[in-house]
Design a protein around this motif. Sequence first.
Motif, PDB file in Angstrom:
ATOM      1  N   ILE A 203      -7.062  54.399  75.839  1.00  0.00           N
ATOM      2  CA  ILE A 203      -7.661  56.160  74.313  1.00  0.00           C
ATOM      3  C   ILE A 203      -9.471  55.849  74.511  1.00  0.00           C
ATOM      4  CG2 ILE A 203      -8.074  56.009  72.485  1.00  0.00           C
ATOM      5  CD1 ILE A 203      -5.415  54.717  71.452  1.00  0.00           C
ATOM      6  N   THR A 204      -9.461  56.948  74.994  1.00  0.00           N
ATOM      7  CA  THR A 204     -10.920  57.421  75.638  1.00  0.00           C
ATOM      8  C   THR A 204     -12.048  58.286  74.734  1.00  0.00           C
ATOM      9  OG1 THR A 204     -10.692  56.786  77.701  1.00  0.00           O
ATOM     10  CG2 THR A 204     -12.325  57.811  77.251  1.00  0.00           C
ATOM     11  N   GLY A 205     -11.853  57.992  73.580  1.00  0.00           N
ATOM     12  CA  GLY A 205     -12.546  58.902  72.263  1.00  0.00           C
ATOM     13  C   GLY A 205     -11.278  59.490  71.466  1.00  0.00           C
ATOM     14  N   PRO A 206     -11.798  60.226  70.694  1.00  0.00           N
ATOM     15  CA  PRO A 206     -10.539  60.796  69.872  1.00  0.00           C
ATOM     16  C   PRO A 206     -10.093  62.010  70.142  1.00  0.00           C
ATOM     17  CG  PRO A 206     -13.175  61.977  69.277  1.00  0.00           C
ATOM     18  CD  PRO A 206     -13.253  60.553  70.132  1.00  0.00           C
ATOM     19  N   SER A 207      -8.582  62.500  69.637  1.00  0.00           N
ATOM     20  CA  SER A 207      -7.642  63.673  70.726  1.00  0.00           C
ATOM     21  C   SER A 207      -8.683  64.907  70.755  1.00  0.00           C
ATOM     22  CB  SER A 207      -6.567  63.340  69.758  1.00  0.00           C
ATOM     23  OG  SER A 207      -5.680  64.949  69.988  1.00  0.00           O
ATOM     24  N   ARG A 208      -8.664  65.126  71.870  1.00  0.00           N
ATOM     25  CA  ARG A 208      -9.493  66.362  71.943  1.00  0.00           C
ATOM     26  C   ARG A 208      -8.908  67.298  73.093  1.00  0.00           C
ATOM     27  NH1 ARG A 208     -14.364  63.940  74.179  1.00  0.00           N
ATOM     28  NH2 ARG A 208     -14.241  62.738  73.162  1.00  0.00           N
ATOM     29  N   THR A 209      -9.320  69.211  73.546  1.00  0.00           N
ATOM     30  CA  THR A 209      -8.634  69.365  73.941  1.00  0.00           C
ATOM     31  C   THR A 209      -9.733  70.600  73.942  1.00  0.00           C
ATOM     32  OG1 THR A 209      -7.240  71.300  74.054  1.00  0.00           O
ATOM     33  CG2 THR A 209      -8.077  71.611  71.723  1.00  0.00           C
ATOM     34  N   GLY A 210      -9.035  71.034  74.859  1.00  0.00           N
ATOM     35  CA  GLY A 210     -10.537  72.476  75.573  1.00  0.00           C
ATOM     36  C   GLY A 210      -9.405  73.594  75.883  1.00  0.00           C
ATOM     37  N   ASP A 211      -8.638  73.703  75.934  1.00  0.00           N
ATOM     38  CA  ASP A 211      -7.420  74.676  75.927  1.00  0.00           C
ATOM     39  C   ASP A 211      -8.187  76.679  75.292  1.00  0.00           C
ATOM     40  OD1 ASP A 211      -5.891  73.439  77.591  1.00  0.00           O
ATOM     41  OD2 ASP A 211      -4.414  73.269  76.808  1.00  0.00           O
ATOM     42  N   ILE A 212      -8.706  76.842  74.437  1.00  0.00           N
ATOM     43  CA  ILE A 212      -9.422  78.070  73.388  1.00  0.00           C
ATOM     44  C   ILE A 212     -10.718  77.769  74.679  1.00  0.00           C
ATOM     45  CG2 ILE A 212      -9.305  79.073  72.318  1.00  0.00           C
ATOM     46  CD1 ILE A 212      -7.441  77.385  70.611  1.00  0.00           C
ATOM     47  N   GLU A 213     -10.733  78.959  75.621  1.00  0.00           N
ATOM     48  CA  GLU A 213     -12.178  79.681  76.210  1.00  0.00           C
ATOM     49  C   GLU A 213     -12.894  78.342  76.391  1.00  0.00           C
ATOM     50  OE1 GLU A 213     -14.313  82.208  74.375  1.00  0.00           O
ATOM     51  OE2 GLU A 213     -12.426  83.472  73.605  1.00  0.00           O
ATOM     52  N   ARG A 214     -12.147  76.802  76.875  1.00  0.00           N
ATOM     53  CA  ARG A 214     -12.716  75.492  77.511  1.00  0.00           C
ATOM     54  C   ARG A 214     -13.897  74.774  76.185  1.00  0.00           C
ATOM     55  NH1 ARG A 214      -9.845  73.428  78.926  1.00  0.00           N
ATOM     56  NH2 ARG A 214     -11.452  71.926  80.347  1.00  0.00           N
ATOM     57  N   ILE A 215     -14.025  75.421  75.251  1.00  0.00           N
ATOM     58  CA  ILE A 215     -14.668  74.914  74.086  1.00  0.00           C
ATOM     59  C   ILE A 215     -14.008  73.668  73.115  1.00  0.00           C
ATOM     60  CG2 ILE A 215     -15.425  76.076  71.527  1.00  0.00           C
ATOM     61  CD1 ILE A 215     -15.000  78.478  72.898  1.00  0.00           C
ATOM     62  N   LEU A 216     -14.266  72.097  73.514  1.00  0.00           N
ATOM     63  CA  LEU A 216     -14.352  71.186  73.389  1.00  0.00           C
ATOM     64  C   LEU A 216     -14.247  71.353  71.498  1.00  0.00           C
ATOM     65  CD1 LEU A 216     -13.677  68.121  73.205  1.00  0.00           C
ATOM     66  CD2 LEU A 216     -15.602  67.633  72.783  1.00  0.00           C
ATOM     67  N   VAL A 217     -12.056  71.062  70.521  1.00  0.00           N
ATOM     68  CA  VAL A 217     -12.346  70.586  70.091  1.00  0.00           C
ATOM     69  C   VAL A 217     -11.134  69.529  69.471  1.00  0.00           C
ATOM     70  CG1 VAL A 217     -10.981  71.771  68.081  1.00  0.00           C
ATOM     71  CG2 VAL A 217     -11.444  73.260  69.330  1.00  0.00           C
ATOM     72  N   LEU A 218     -11.996  68.801  68.620  1.00  0.00           N
ATOM     73  CA  LEU A 218     -11.317  66.899  68.659  1.00  0.00           C
ATOM     74  C   LEU A 218     -10.086  67.155  67.781  1.00  0.00           C
ATOM     75  CD1 LEU A 218     -14.875  65.067  68.074  1.00  0.00           C
ATOM     76  CD2 LEU A 218     -12.894  65.786  70.204  1.00  0.00           C
ATOM     77  N   GLY A 219      -8.950  66.832  67.813  1.00  0.00           N
ATOM     78  CA  GLY A 219      -7.710  66.727  66.861  1.00  0.00           C
ATOM     79  C   GLY A 219      -6.607  66.950  67.017  1.00  0.00           C
ATOM     80  N   PRO A 223      -4.724  61.765  66.648  1.00  0.00           N
ATOM     81  CA  PRO A 223      -6.748  61.604  65.293  1.00  0.00           C
ATOM     82  C   PRO A 223      -7.698  62.368  65.752  1.00  0.00           C
ATOM     83  CG  PRO A 223      -5.456  59.251  66.808  1.00  0.00           C
ATOM     84  CD  PRO A 223      -5.128  59.808  67.448  1.00  0.00           C
ATOM     85  N   LYS A 224      -8.073  62.809  64.475  1.00  0.00           N
ATOM     86  CA  LYS A 224      -8.734  63.589  64.741  1.00  0.00           C
ATOM     87  C   LYS A 224     -10.150  62.816  65.035  1.00  0.00           C
ATOM     88  CE  LYS A 224      -6.772  67.428  61.897  1.00  0.00           C
ATOM     89  NZ  LYS A 224      -7.228  67.467  60.486  1.00  0.00           N
ATOM     90  N   ARG A 225     -10.234  61.362  64.509  1.00  0.00           N
ATOM     91  CA  ARG A 225     -11.995  60.388  64.292  1.00  0.00           C
ATOM     92  C   ARG A 225     -10.961  58.829  64.930  1.00  0.00           C
ATOM     93  NH1 ARG A 225     -14.426  60.423  58.533  1.00  0.00           N
ATOM     94  NH2 ARG A 225     -15.951  59.069  59.781  1.00  0.00           N
ATOM     95  N   LEU A 226     -11.911  59.301  65.882  1.00  0.00           N
ATOM     96  CA  LEU A 226     -11.687  57.323  66.040  1.00  0.00           C
ATOM     97  C   LEU A 226     -12.797  56.723  65.625  1.00  0.00           C
ATOM     98  CD1 LEU A 226      -9.709  55.219  68.302  1.00  0.00           C
ATOM     99  CD2 LEU A 226     -12.027  56.331  70.090  1.00  0.00           C
ATOM    100  N   THR A 227     -12.514  55.640  64.838  1.00  0.00           N
ATOM    101  CA  THR A 227     -13.684  54.867  64.732  1.00  0.00           C
ATOM    102  C   THR A 227     -13.544  53.283  65.683  1.00  0.00           C
ATOM    103  OG1 THR A 227     -13.736  55.428  62.475  1.00  0.00           O
ATOM    104  CG2 THR A 227     -15.119  53.323  63.470  1.00  0.00           C
ATOM    105  N   ILE A 228     -13.896  51.909  65.817  1.00  0.00           N
ATOM    106  CA  ILE A 228     -14.333  50.912  66.192  1.00  0.00           C
ATOM    107  C   ILE A 228     -14.882  50.547  65.297  1.00  0.00           C
ATOM    108  CG2 ILE A 228     -14.498  49.547  68.631  1.00  0.00           C
ATOM    109  CD1 ILE A 228     -14.163  52.544  70.083  1.00  0.00           C
TER     110      ILE A 228
END
Lengths: 232, 476
Positions: A203-219, A223-228
Motif C-alpha cells: 500500500i503506497t499512500g491513501p487510495s487515490r485517483t487522477g481519472d478526472i482531468e488527471r487531478i489528484l483526488v484521495l479516497g 481509505p481517504k486517509r492512511l495513518t502510520i
Amino acid sequence: MTPSTGDREAVLGRIREALRVPAPLKHPAERSAGGEPTTAHFREWLPPVGPSLDERFALFSRLCETLKSELVVCADMDAAAAHLTTLATEGGWKTLGLHRGSLTSALESRLPAALTRLFVDEGYDKDALEASDAGLTECELLVAQTGSVCVTGPSSGGRVLSVLPPHHIVIARRSQILTDLTEAYATLAAKYRDDYPSMISFITGPSRTGDIERILVLGAHGPKRLTILLLP
Amino acid sequence: MSSFTSPARNQFQEDADRTTSDAPRRTAVRNALQNYQSARDRTGATFTDWKAARSAASTIKHEAVNHLDQYLEEFERKFTARGGKVFWASNSQQARDYIIQLAKAKNVRAIVKSKAMTGEEIHLNDALVAEGFGVVESDLGEFIQQLKGEAPYHFVFPCMHLRRDEISDLFHKELGTAKTNSPEELTMIARRVLRRTYVEADMGISGANFIVADTGMISITENEGNARLTVGVPKIHVALVGIEKVVPRLGDLALLLPMLATAGTGQHLTGYNSMYGGPRQPGENDGPDEFHVVLLDNHRTRLLADPEQRDALHCIRCGACLNVCPIFKNIGGHTYGTTYQGPIGSVITPHFRGLQDWKHLSGASSLCGACTETCPVGIDIHHHLLHNRRNAAAEKPAPGESLLWKAFTFLMRRPALYRLATRFAPLGSLLHPLVEGTALDPMIAWTSTRDFPAAAPSSFRSQFQKHQAQKSGGSK
C-alpha cells in the motif's frame, strides 16, 4: 477441449510451435561482477536508499509526506493510543475495525471504552465493517524506497480490513522499515517459504485517483486517509 | 484503390479527420498529459541507472516470453496446488463461455469488475449483460466510460478526454446527482455508488498486470483500491489474463513494479500492488472461496511466432508510448478503433485482427521514435511499425506500385529521357490549378490538406550549366 482446463494442449502446442525459432535478446542486461544478474542487482539501478536504519527512516518519512500518508512517530504505546484517541474524537468515530495481534491488542486496551470494537479475526459482517469509521492493522513490513506499507492476510486481519473502512491506521515498529522491494520479497520468502498468504499487498499512500482531468483526488474507493503510528 | 482499403481504415480516416479538427478535445487531452511527462522525468531521474534497469526489465520479459510454455505450466502447478483453478482459452468465445457458465453454475446475480483490458478485448461486459447479469465497472475512469456507453479512450487513463463538466452532466443524467465542478465531489459520488456494489456482488472479475510463475500468483497494480475490494469481498474471483503476462520469479516484481509506476504515471510505486496466490487459505478470515484464472491466447501465439516482433509481447501496458506519441495526441484514443491504442496497439493489432485490415495503423506514424525511447522494457516499437508496413506490402503489394517503380527506374537510368521529362514540369504547374482539389487531381491526397509548390521555371541542371558557362566566359 476438456471442461476443467479448457484448450490447454492447443494453447501450449501453439506456444511450443511458435518458440521453435529463437528471438534475439535486443537489450541484454548488464552483467554485474558475478555473472548473471539476479534480483540482488536491482538495487544498483533503482533509486538509492542508504544502508542505515536512520537513512531508511528519513527516506520513508520524506515519501510519506509526498504521498500524503500521515506518519506519526510515537515514543511508546501510550503515545500511540493518545494519538489514536485524538483521531477518534476529532472524527467522531463510533466503530473501529481491527484484528488481534501483539501491537493492535496492546493499543486497543488503551483506547476509550466508548469506541465500539469490531474484531474481524473470526469472520465479520461485511455491512458492519463497511460502516465502521476506521480500520486498525499491523503490517508485515515497511519499504523505504517506495514509502509503502506491506500487508498480508495473517499480518493485517485479512484482505479487506486495510481497504474497506475510510481511514486505515497502521501500527508498526521503526525496525520494520526495510530498504526496498527486493528485501521485502526476500523477507516474505524466508518467513512463509512455500506457504504464502493468499494476498500480499504493498500500500503506497491513501487510495487515490487522477481519472478526472488527471487531478489528484484521495479516497477514490479505499481509505481517504492512511495513518502510520511508528513505535521505536 | 478500393481493394487497398478496409472498413477499419475508412473509419480511421473519417475519425482522424474529425478529431484532428476538434480543438477543444485536443486541448483536454493535452492538458491531461501536461504534468505526466514532468512527473515521469522527475521520478525516472531518481533511479541510479534507468537504462540498466530497463535492460534488466527487458531481459526478464525476454526470458519469460521465450520460455512461455514452461513458465505457464509452472504457474498452473503452483496455483492449482493452492486451490486455484486455471482455464486455458484459445479465443474470446471460449473465455466468455467459461465465465458465463461459471456465473450460472454458482447462481451469481451481481458482478463487480476492476479494470481489465482483456475484458474489453473479448467484449466480456456485453456478453454478461446479454445473459442477464448486472456488471459494474469499479475503476473510476471505467465506471464513467461504462455510464457513457463508450470504450476506454486510453488503456491506462480511460476517460482522460472528458472535462469535469461533461462528467458532471453524465452523473446528473445517469445517477440523478447535483451538478458540480469539483473533481473531488465527482469522485465521492462514484465512491458512494460503488461501495454498495462490492458488498452486494457475488463475483469479482479482474485482469492482472503480471503472472508470477515461481509462486503461482497474479499481481494487480492500481491506485484506487477498487481491485483490492473487487477481489477481496465477493465469494468468487475470476482473473482474465493474457498469456504473455508471465514473469519467472516473484522477486522480479521488485524491479518491474517501480518501472511500471514510473513509466505509467510518474509515481515511485502505484497506490496498491497486490499479489494473489489462491483463494482464501486455511486459517485466513476472508477472501473468495474460489479463484479462477483464465489464460487468454486470442492470437497472442501468432505474434509469438514472429521472432522479429516477439518482443512486442514484453509490453507491460504502462501506456507511456501513448502519452508521448504526437499521433495519439492529435487523433485521440477512439480513432484507433482498437482495444489497445497508440503505438503499441498499432504494432500488435494487425497480428491479433489481421494485417491487411489494420496495416493503416502502422502508416499513421511519424516514426519519430519517441515511443521506442520511452518504453520501459525496450520494445523497438517504431521499427515494428516499419516491419508491419514491409510485411503488408510484401504480402499484398499496392496495385500499380511495382509498375510505377519500374517506370521510375527506367526513367532514372536514362539521363536524356529524364531531362526531357523535367521540361514538362512547368507545363504541369500551369495545368494543375485547373484540376486542383477535384476528383481529376492526381495529387489529391497531398493537395487536400497542403499546397503543392509550383515547379521552378528552369531545372537545377540548366541553371548550373548557365552558371558554369558564365564563369568560364568571365575568366577568359
